[in-house]
Design an enzyme around this catalytic site. Structure first.
Site, PDB file in Angstrom:
ATOM      1  CG  ASP A  98       0.561 -10.715  -5.094  1.00  0.00           C
ATOM      2  OD1 ASP A  98      -0.303 -10.304  -4.823  1.00  0.00           O
ATOM      3  OD2 ASP A  98       1.736 -10.143  -4.706  1.00  0.00           O
TER       4      ASP A  98
ATOM      5  CD  GLU B 226      -1.406   0.789 -17.383  1.00  0.00           C
ATOM      6  OE1 GLU B 226      -0.353   1.482 -17.509  1.00  0.00           O
ATOM      7  OE2 GLU B 226      -1.496   0.065 -16.726  1.00  0.00           O
TER       8      GLU B 226
ATOM      9  CB  ALA C  41      -1.668  10.538  -6.291  1.00  0.00           C
TER      10      ALA C  41
ATOM     11  CB  THR D 155      -6.196  14.604 -11.279  1.00  0.00           C
ATOM     12  OG1 THR D 155      -4.665  14.039 -11.690  1.00  0.00           O
ATOM     13  CG2 THR D 155      -5.695  16.172 -10.833  1.00  0.00           C
TER      14      THR D 155
ATOM     15  CG  ASP E  13       6.901  -8.136  -4.433  1.00  0.00           C
ATOM     16  OD1 ASP E  13       6.025  -7.932  -3.674  1.00  0.00           O
ATOM     17  OD2 ASP E  13       6.895  -7.970  -5.450  1.00  0.00           O
TER      18      ASP E  13
ATOM     19  CG  ASP F 258       3.047  -9.196  -0.076  1.00  0.00           C
ATOM     20  OD1 ASP F 258       2.099  -9.106   0.176  1.00  0.00           O
ATOM     21  OD2 ASP F 258       4.025  -9.112  -1.222  1.00  0.00           O
TER      22      ASP F 258
END
Lengths: 611, 696
Positions: free
Chosen positions: B316, B357, B388, B390, B528, B532
């Site tokens: 990943d 960020e 989620a 906007t 994890d 997956d």
């Protein structure tokens, strides 16, 4: 080794290797069904054969179907040869009015020729009719060779195919092998032999008036000699090309009518290894990686060339006892020197030694000299080459599939040593393949060691020995090594045309052949069903000098470990006795008696040598 | 890479050695020995020679009683030494598993006495939970195990498994009642009924695997055993037929003695591959032990073995190749906008943004443009959090300015709605950033685009070297990412990966693995999340993170307790080491036979053929000392190689042919030479101690 020896050995190897590539490619095309000349021109004939026999050429067989077809074909062959020998008195083409062959000898010969062993307990010129020679023996020379090559073709397909459950069609492989490979080569070779003076006739034996009258074994006066003739050339050609080795005459290729000139001798030596060597290249072409084919050939040569060198050296050096007696054994302008007992003066030491190594590394078994009379170590080399499992060239087809079994073992160990579960040519080698490859390595040992043990303990077994002492042991060991590995040559001192040896050797030959073929086909089936793993940096390269060397070491070590004790009690002891013999301590005995005691030769043989 | 230090018990730890000695005597039981055919042959040989010794004591001995006793004793030692190796490996494995169990960190769980909110609970470890237990999960708690909501409604952060950062609602009844272990409740509470038994079973499984009785042979072990059995049969044939050969030879030579059964048994045991046969179980167990040492629990020996074969490694991107989050690396204002203004606006919009960020923007603004941090309360601003819907966040300032930052698409539609436009000049900038593996973040003030902030994935330090190492091992690395192909390609190139799978979904991952496998490749992956699980189940070597969901752990065949995705590299190495150890010791074992022949054959037959003394190239003192020396060497070499079988032959990432050459030199050539020296040495000691009687 003198310059001359090197030149002879060199020419032999160069000519052999030059033929490998063209013949190898041709055979690959035949098995892949690609246009290669003959298979276009004769395709009508091939299709006609399938139609007559009701074969569906496009239908693939699973490995079990393939094995059943093969066994049925071979067992029918055994029955046919047995029947022809037993009935030859009533059948045509019997100008010398030969009587029926005994049941045990017929059984032995039938198995012998079906298994590509061509052990000969009988004496051809005084036992078999022309029909038996042609329809039973020569025919089996073709079909046993073709059977071996068919199994190899199927095994190679196992490496090429992905996730398939068929391995080809036995009948197609068989017909193509005979029609496009064995027949054309044999016809050409037979014509060359005829040009060298090898007979090819239906006429009865010729009569020659003796220059000096003599007496036969019953004391009757004799003035005439029978010179046995017959369809010789046609049988000698396939006998050499198909690694069969069963001669027309009892003396095999030492007989001037089987092997008439130095040229015929050279070509017959080439013919012994021609197809087995070229099949390595065929393998490379078919698996789309020619380096793999060269690698297998190289592994064979790594063992073959030193044996060749050693054999020539030992035989050229001659008998150490003679040196002590001051006998000059050197090769000079006036004499060939070396150990010439049991060798043809026409061929000399080198050509005899090359032949002995070639015929025993391949499972050919034809001889142009008597291996029984070689120096102890000179006789050890052919015996040991046979005991390695007939994988150094080996029989046509069978040598290479035997070699691949060793490759599987080698790849398994080498693969582990680089930290991967093993693979060969992209096919994973797992428990099933190991089981089958192990069987292939094990079975010949069983059918050599156990019958030898039985023979040395039983009266019937010991009765066949003509030379007392350790050499007698060597003779029995050689005989069963030869049968248990489908070679067919012998230490001729062993009188093996008895019920005990005919039966014991026959059984050895039978199991050693088919119990190897069936696992080989099983591997083909199992590999065919697998995926092909792509090559990466972590893959074990199987074309490098390192791997070639490792493979040769695996073959040598397995062969050496299995036979070291037996060889120690036979040829090695013979050699040590000969070497350590001290005339001064045995002054009370005559020299002839000393030599007889320690060499195991008969009194008359020793006297012959002394003169 | 992070390594949890655990006290690795030393080789001579008495707490392991003493029970191992007792255990190795218990293992003389034929029912145990029969599982290992090579050693069973030794067992039968030992019994036979012991019988011969008793016979000799009664006065009917085929050889001096002392000699037979010495051979018999050393044969028994051979078996005990092999048993000891196995017991040592088992003991170490169990000790490690035990310390692991103690050291393991647990999720606490609030176990309720009855199914009612507010009733008493006890805090227990999640690993002690069993199916049908009832637990309470409150705001901020992790859900301890997979379960079903019985009561309550809550928003749950399932980003760990689904990758979707928006919280989801879980409530009792209907199709939103299933909760997954490892996810976190963000608000309110839930009462959950546990639906599966805990992952502790992995440890139990592990312990079972290192215990001899329950241990299953792995496919490669079976294949190797076949080879060893065949060698054993060959040597059995050789020795059994040697008796008739000897009888015949004595007959023709007229003197000497037929080889004794004692010598034949000694020869047989020396020839059969006892070294590898005796150490094979220990090597397999030690492989599992080494896995535990790196904090990986394998659920099958087969998986450990397969790890050595892996051709393709799926990793990943996030958390493995790159640090989990992106960081701002550059501010690019649109033409006409002053850099200062732009950075100021961006900083304002990020002040209350607690995401990594957002933090990185504030840090960069200060480091590069000297704009100090301010408090949002001081400037009378209102923070607009990310949702989620906007897909952007920002601030509304007191002076009416509304600053927004977010995905380029979101900001684009935001300004368009307000009547603004998206400047053409920015489009090429956006594309350049995407191509270089970065993520563009657009910033707007009201209906005007101010500029772009370039966020970048930070590739972990040292990762490139690790991938280069993998490449040398012949392993292809493939990065899995949800990013677009452009970004993926850039990061793959930067981190030195061979390939990437962009815009990956569970379906594409599964498809990719299947394609690889159809091509004959062995695929390893880490995972994890529940999403997956299908891919993990399909992969040949699947390492589930311990922090992952139950579904992932069950689909995988290994669990990494450190949850470190690059652990796969260690796993591959351990797998290879295991195979190399097996191969090297097999080679060594067979190569040893050459010297043993030179010791035993002359000794056995020199009476019959005195000239065979020439083969005694080691000049061993007497036939008896020669045979005894070979037998003693054969037994002692097992003890000498126990450390190697426990720690494994070291693996180096070099080309296969070099590895083969080196190992062949050490274990093949060395295996031929070493015993010559060893046997000679033992012979000299025997002579020095006057333990040999002269002559045969």
């Amino acid at each position: 080794m003198s310059h001359n020896d090197f030149i002879q050995m060199g020419i032999y190897l160069v000519v052999l290797l030059l033929a490998v590539k063209p013949l190898g490619i041709y055979m690959a095309y035949v098995y892949e069904g690609k246009p290669a000349g003959l298979n276009i021109w004769l395709s009508g004939l091939e299709r006609w054969i399938y139609r007559i026999c009701g074969v569906k050429p496009e239908k693939g067989m699973t490995w079990k179907e393939y094995a059943i077809a093969l066994l049925v074909f071979n067992i029918l062959g055994i029955l046919m040869v047995y029947a022809i020998q037993r009935l030859q008195a009533f059948l045509p083409l019997n100008p010398m009015a030969m009587a029926a062959v005994s049941p045990d000898s017929s059984f032995n010969t039938a198995v012998s020729f079906a298994t590509n062993t061509n052990w000969q307990g009988y004496s051809g010129e005084s036992t078999t009719s022309y029909l038996t020679q042609m329809l039973a023996l020569a025919k089996q020379n073709f079909s046993s060779a073709a059977t071996g090559m068919a199994v190899l073709a199927a095994l190679i397909r196992g490496f090429i195919q992905k996730q398939m459950n068929t391995i080809g069609n036995f009948w197609v492989d068989l017909v193509r092998t005979v029609l496009y490979i064995l027949l054309p080569l044999s016809i050409i070779f037979a014509l060359i032999l005829v040009s060298q003076g090898v007979p090819q006739t239906f006429s009865p034996s010729a009569k020659a008036t003796l220059v000096q009258a003599t007496k036969d074994s019953n004391g009757k006066p004799m003035t005439e000699q029978d010179i046995a003739l017959g369809p010789v050339a046609s049988q000698i050609a396939i006998k050499q090309l198909g690694t069969n080795g069963g001669g027309y005459y009892n003396a095999n290729s030492a007989h001037p009518y089987e092997n008439s000139t130095p040229l015929s001798n050279f070509l017959e030596m080439i013919a012994i290894l021609l197809i087995p060597a070229a099949l390595c290249y065929t393998f490379g072409v078919m698996v789309r990686d020619r380096r793999q084919g060269w690698a297998l050939l190289a592994a064979m040569l790594v063992i073959f060339i030193p044996c060749l060198w050693a054999s020539i050296t030992i035989e050229q050096k001659g008998n150490p006892l003679f040196d002590k007696l001051g006998v000059d054994q050197r090769a000079t302008a006036y004499q060939p020197g070396g150990n010439m007992e049991g060798k043809e003066a026409r061929f000399g030491v080198v050509s005899s030694a090359i032949w002995s190594v070639a015929t025993t590394s391949a499972s050919n078994g034809s001889v142009n000299s008597m291996h029984d009379s070689y120096m102890p170590l000179g006789g050890l080399i052919p015996m040991w080459l046979i005991q390695l499992g007939e994988v150094i060239f080996g029989g046509v087809g069978s040598g290479l599939y035997g070699m691949i079994a060793f490759v599987i073992v080698a790849v398994f160990v080498a693969g582990l040593m680089i930290g991967r579960t093993p693979e060969y040519l992209g096919k994973k080698i797992e428990a099933f393949e190991m089981k089958m490859a192990s069987l292939m390595a094990l079975i010949p040992h069983i059918f050599v060691l156990i019958p030898t043990a039985i023979a040395v303990l039983t009266v019937a077994g010991k009765a066949g020995i003509s030379n007392p002492g350790p050499h007698g042991f060597s003779e029995i060991l050689y005989g069963f090594s030869s049968a248990g590995n489908n070679n067919g040559s012998a230490f001729a001192g062993l009188n093996a045309n008895t019920v005990f040896y005919n039966t014991a050797l026959g059984v050895s030959m039978f199991f050693a052949r088919y119990w190897l073929m069936i696992p080989a086909l099983a591997i083909a089936g199992s590999l065919s069903a697998k995926k092909i793993v792509p090559t990466t940096q972590g893959t074990l390269p199987t074309h490098t000098p390192l791997f070639v060397f490792f493979l040769a070491m695996v073959i040598l070590i397995v062969g050496a470990l299995a036979f070291f004790p037996a060889l120690a009690l036979g040829p090695m002891v013979e050699h040590l006795i000969l070497r350590s013999f001290d005339f001064t301590q045995d002054q009370t005995l005559s020299i002839v008696e000393c030599v007889r005691l320690h060499s195991g030769l008969t009194l008359s043989e020793v006297e012959g040598l002394m003169i | 890479m992070k390594k949890i230090s655990r006290t690795t018990s030393s080789l001579f730890d008495p707490s392991i050695v003493v029970p191992a000695i007792i255990e190795s005597l218990k293992k003389l039981d034929p029912r145990h020995q029969i599982r290992n055919p090579v050693m069973f042959v030794v067992w039968v040989g030992s019994l036979l020679t012991t019988g011969l010794y008793v016979q000799a004591l009664c006065g009917h001995g085929e050889a001096p009683a002392g000699f037979i006793l010495a051979v018999a004793l050393w044969l028994w030692f051979t078996i005990i030494f092999a048993n000891f190796a196995e017991s040592m490996a088992e003991g170490r494995g169990k000790a490690q598993a035990e310390s692991l169990r103690k050291a393991r960190k647990d999720t606490p769980a609030k176990k309720l006495s009855n199914l009612k909110y507010g009733s008493d609970y006890t805090t227990v470890s999640a690993t002690t939970l069993r199916k049908d237990d009832i637990v309470l999960v409150e705001r901020g708690d992790f859900i301890p195990m997979d379960g079903e909501v019985m009561e309550g409604v809550a928003s749950v952060d399932e980003s760990a498994i689904t990758g979707e950062s928006a919280p989801v609602i879980r409530e009792s009844g209907g199709d939103r009642c299933a909760v997954t272990g490892g996810t976190r409740v963000l608000s309110d509470w839930l009462i959950v009924r546990i639906t599966s038994n805990p992952g502790e079973t992995f440890l139990d499984h592990m312990i079972a695997m290192v215990e001899g009785a329950k241990r299953q042979k792995t496919p490669n072990e079976i294949a190797l055993s076949i080879l060893l059995i065949v060698f054993t049969i060959i040597f059995l044939l050789v020795t059994v037929t040697l008796l008739p050969f000897s009888i015949f030879s004595v007959g023709v030579a007229g003197h000497g003695q037929v080889i004794t059964v004692t010598v034949l048994v000694a020869l047989l045991v020396c020839l059969i591959p006892t070294t590898i046969g005796g150490l094979l179980p220990a090597i397999g167990i030690a492989g599992m032990d080494r896995m535990i040492q790196t904090n990986v629990i394998a659920t099958s020996g087969r998986a450990v073995e397969a790890a050595g074969d892996v051709d393709v490694l799926l990793l990943d991107k996030t958390g493995t190749i790159t640090l989990g989050n992106r960081q701002a690396v550059e501010f690019i204002p649109v033409s006409g906008i002053n850099m200062e203004t732009f950075v100021d606006a961006v900083q304002l919009a990020s002040l209350s943004d607690e995401t990594p960020e957002g933090r990185s923007i504030v840090v960069l603004a200060k480091a590069k443009h000297g704009i100090r941090e301010r408090h949002i309360q001081d400037i009378n601003a209102k923070f607009i959090p990310f949702t989620a819907q906007t897909k952007m966040s920002g601030v509304d300032l007191g002076d009416g300015r509304q600053i927004r930052k977010g995905a380029v698409d979101a900001i684009d539609s935001y300004v368009r709605k307000l009547g603004g436009i998206f400047p053409e000049s920015l489009k090429s900038i956006v594309e350049t950033i995407s191509k270089s593996g970065g993520t563009p973040l657009a910033v707007a003030e009201n209906n005007r685009i101010l500029g772009i902030v370039q966020l970048k994935d930070i590739v972990k330090g040292g990762i490139k070297e690790r991938f280069a190492e993998l490449r040398r091992m012949g392993i292809k690395t493939v990065m899995i990412t949800g990013d677009n192909p452009l970004t993926a390609a850039a990061i793959a190139a930067e981190s030195g990966m061979d390939d990437f799978l962009a815009q990956a979904t569970p379906e594409t991952k599964l498809k990719f693995i299947r394609e690889m496998q159809t091509g004959g490749r062995l695929v390893a992956m880490t995972g994890d999340g529940t999403n997956d699980a299908p891919a993990l189940a399909q992969a040949d070597v699947a390492v589930a993170m311990n922090t992952g969901t139950q579904a992932a752990k069950e689909a995988g065949n290994m669990v990494d307790l450190d949850s470190n995705p690059t652990k796969l590299i260690e796993v591959v190495k351990i797998g290879k080491q295991l195979l190399i150890t097996r191969g090297s010791l097999t080679t060594f074992s067979i190569a040893n036979d050459v010297s043993k022949y030179f010791a035993i054959i002359p000794a056995a037959f020199v009476g019959t053929y005195p000239v065979l003394g020439a083969l005694n190239i080691m000049h061993l003192a007497t036939p008896q000392s020669a045979i005894l020396s070979a037998v003693i060497f054969n037994a002692l070499i097992i003890i000498a190689l126990i450390p190697l079988s426990l720690f494994g032959v070291p693996y180096r990432a070099v080309a296969a042919s070099r590895l083969l050459r080196d190992n062949l030199l050490i274990y093949g050539v060395g295996g031929i030479i070493a015993p010559f020296a060893g046997i000679k040495l033992i012979d000299m000691i025997l002579v020095g101690l006057k333990l040999t009687s002269g002559g045969s």
